[in-house]
Design a protein around this motif. Structure first.
Motif, short mmCIF file in Angstrom:
data_model
loop_
_atom_site.label_atom_id
_atom_site.label_comp_id
_atom_site.label_asym_id
_atom_site.label_seq_id
_atom_site.Cartn_x
_atom_site.Cartn_y
_atom_site.Cartn_z
N ASP A 1 0.81 -1.22 0.00
CA ASP A 1 0.00 0.00 0.00
C ASP A 1 0.84 1.26 0.00
O ASP A 1 0.31 2.36 0.18
CB ASP A 1 -0.96 0.02 1.20
CG ASP A 1 -0.25 0.04 2.54
OD1 ASP A 1 0.96 -0.25 2.59
OD2 ASP A 1 -0.91 0.35 3.56
N GLY B 1 -2.55 -8.64 2.06
CA GLY B 1 -1.42 -8.71 2.97
C GLY B 1 -0.54 -9.89 2.62
O GLY B 1 -0.23 -10.12 1.45
N GLU C 1 -3.25 -14.56 5.00
CA GLU C 1 -4.68 -14.41 4.74
C GLU C 1 -5.03 -15.11 3.43
O GLU C 1 -4.20 -15.23 2.52
CB GLU C 1 -5.06 -12.94 4.64
CG GLU C 1 -4.39 -12.20 3.50
CD GLU C 1 -4.56 -10.68 3.58
OE1 GLU C 1 -5.00 -10.09 2.58
OE2 GLU C 1 -4.23 -10.11 4.63
N ALA D 1 -5.85 -1.46 1.49
CA ALA D 1 -5.36 -2.79 1.82
C ALA D 1 -6.47 -3.65 2.38
O ALA D 1 -7.49 -3.16 2.85
CB ALA D 1 -4.23 -2.67 2.84
N SER D 2 -6.27 -4.96 2.34
CA SER D 2 -7.26 -5.87 2.90
C SER D 2 -7.56 -5.50 4.34
O SER D 2 -8.73 -5.54 4.78
CB SER D 2 -6.76 -7.32 2.81
OG SER D 2 -5.51 -7.47 3.48
N TRP D 3 -6.53 -5.13 5.10
CA TRP D 3 -6.75 -4.82 6.51
C TRP D 3 -7.45 -3.47 6.71
O TRP D 3 -8.24 -3.32 7.64
CB TRP D 3 -5.44 -4.89 7.28
CG TRP D 3 -4.36 -3.96 6.80
CD1 TRP D 3 -4.08 -2.69 7.25
CD2 TRP D 3 -3.38 -4.25 5.79
NE1 TRP D 3 -3.01 -2.16 6.58
CE2 TRP D 3 -2.55 -3.09 5.69
CE3 TRP D 3 -3.10 -5.36 4.98
CZ2 TRP D 3 -1.48 -3.03 4.79
CZ3 TRP D 3 -2.03 -5.28 4.10
CH2 TRP D 3 -1.24 -4.13 4.01
N ASP E 1 -4.75 -8.65 10.42
CA ASP E 1 -4.39 -7.24 10.24
C ASP E 1 -2.88 -7.16 9.98
O ASP E 1 -2.10 -6.89 10.89
CB ASP E 1 -4.78 -6.44 11.48
CG ASP E 1 -4.72 -4.93 11.26
OD1 ASP E 1 -3.84 -4.49 10.49
OD2 ASP E 1 -5.52 -4.20 11.87
N TRP E 2 -2.51 -7.44 8.73
CA TRP E 2 -1.10 -7.43 8.37
C TRP E 2 -0.48 -6.05 8.57
O TRP E 2 0.69 -5.94 8.96
CB TRP E 2 -0.90 -7.89 6.94
CG TRP E 2 0.52 -7.76 6.47
CD1 TRP E 2 1.02 -6.83 5.63
CD2 TRP E 2 1.63 -8.57 6.88
NE1 TRP E 2 2.38 -7.01 5.46
CE2 TRP E 2 2.78 -8.07 6.22
CE3 TRP E 2 1.76 -9.66 7.74
CZ2 TRP E 2 4.05 -8.63 6.39
CZ3 TRP E 2 3.02 -10.22 7.91
CH2 TRP E 2 4.14 -9.71 7.23
N GLY E 3 -1.23 -4.98 8.35
CA GLY E 3 -0.69 -3.64 8.52
C GLY E 3 -0.24 -3.37 9.94
O GLY E 3 0.85 -2.83 10.18
N TYR F 1 2.77 -5.56 10.75
CA TYR F 1 3.98 -5.03 10.11
C TYR F 1 4.57 -3.89 10.96
O TYR F 1 5.78 -3.85 11.20
CB TYR F 1 3.67 -4.55 8.70
CG TYR F 1 4.90 -4.16 7.91
CD1 TYR F 1 5.66 -5.12 7.25
CD2 TYR F 1 5.31 -2.83 7.84
CE1 TYR F 1 6.80 -4.78 6.56
CE2 TYR F 1 6.44 -2.48 7.14
CZ TYR F 1 7.18 -3.45 6.49
OH TYR F 1 8.32 -3.10 5.81
#
Length: 300
Positions: free
Chosen positions: A155, A198, A230, A257-259, A276-278, A281
């Motif tokens: 992103d 993610g 995911e 983003a997906s999250w 919640d990959w964001g 990360y």
């Protein structure tokens, strides 16, 4: 999405397949496009086909329409456009997910030591295809005052993943397309944006980690960050949420983003979790925290 018409490019596998299926589950008629068919494989040389994806769309409750289309060939895209125009006269949702670069990316060497032909072909497959698809199909989207979703990886344009120059150029270029579409389509009552998954459990990634969808968590033995993986359906549900949102234009030009979509719309992944990959990360990857010491369930 009942009565809506969608075209998904690169719908053979991965996010493209999952987005097509989720659009079908929401009731849409989905043109499932790509190069791999039961009659012949693409240079990716994998078993997944557009016919399989169309059948999954049907099984989910939609109408799947498999159309072989090589998006490097303008004549193929012209034929796709003409068919959709004759059938429906419009495209409510265009998902631009062509990639075809996995076998071409070289992450393990400096760019100047890499194969130039492979690098140029990667960029051609990843960017020229999007431009060709948009040039031919955007009039049908504008006719519907519809939505264009560009699918990328990441992103942000910050170069911090060590993915190699051609790959970074390709994915940054798709984000740039989303930004420009956000501005240009707004003048015509349509909306353009980009989306990213993610840490993805695509068919190829499952194989890379030597796992299946049933035991995917074992992939953490190879990379402990895989606890945050995911399914492609997670992003698929996010795209459906965008397509069904009457106020989607507020996201024009952005990369969602997906999250971030999950936080906005509250959907879950196929297993009921909300990875919640964001946040992972920012909290774990960036500061270099040992992921094996972190309770992953707090991020899912």
């Amino acid at each position: 999405m009942r009565g809506k018409v969608a075209v998904v490019t690169g719908a053979t596998r991965g996010c493209g397949r999952a987005i097509a299926v989720e659009l079908g589950a929401a009731g849409a008629a989905v043109y499932v496009t790509g190069r791999s068919t039961r009659a012949g494989r693409s240079p990716m040389d994998r078993a997944e086909t557009i016919e399989e994806t169309a059948e999954l769309v049907d099984a989910a409750g939609g109408t799947g329409i498999a159309v072989r289309c090589d998006f490097t060939e303008v004549s193929d895209v012209d034929a796709l456009r003409d068919r959709v125009a004759a059938d429906h006269g419009r495209v409510d949702v265009l998902v631009d997910d062509v990639w075809g670069g996995d076998q071409l990316a070289e992450f393990d060497k400096p760019f100047w030591e890499s194969d130039l032909d492979r690098a140029l072909l990667l960029v051609h497959n990843a960017l020229d295809t999007h431009l060709i698809a948009l040039h031919r199909l955007l009039p049908l989207v504008v006719a519907a005052r519809g939505l264009v979703v560009e699918v990328t990886d990441g992103d942000t344009d910050t170069y911090e993943y060590g993915v190699g120059l051609p790959y970074h150029l390709a994915k940054s270029g798709v984000r740039a397309i989303g930004r420009v579409l956000g501005r240009d389509l707004a003048e015509h009552g349509a909306t353009g944006l980009a989306v990213t998954p993610g840490f993805l459990r695509s068919e190829m990634m499952l194989e890379h980690f030597g796992v299946t969808e049933e035991n995917w968590r074992d992939g953490a033995l190879k990379d402990p960050h895989y606890v945050m993986a995911e399914s492609p359906g997670y992003l698929g549900r996010g795209v459906v949420a965008l397509a069904a949102d009457p106020a989607v234009s507020r996201f024009a030009g952005k990369t969602m983003a997906s999250w971030t979509l999950m936080r906005e719309y509250g959907f879950t992944d196929l297993d009921g979790s909300r990875p919640d990959w964001g946040r992972w990360y920012d909290d774990v990857v960036v500061p270099g925290v040992d992921p094996t010491t972190v309770d992953a369930s707090a991020y899912r």
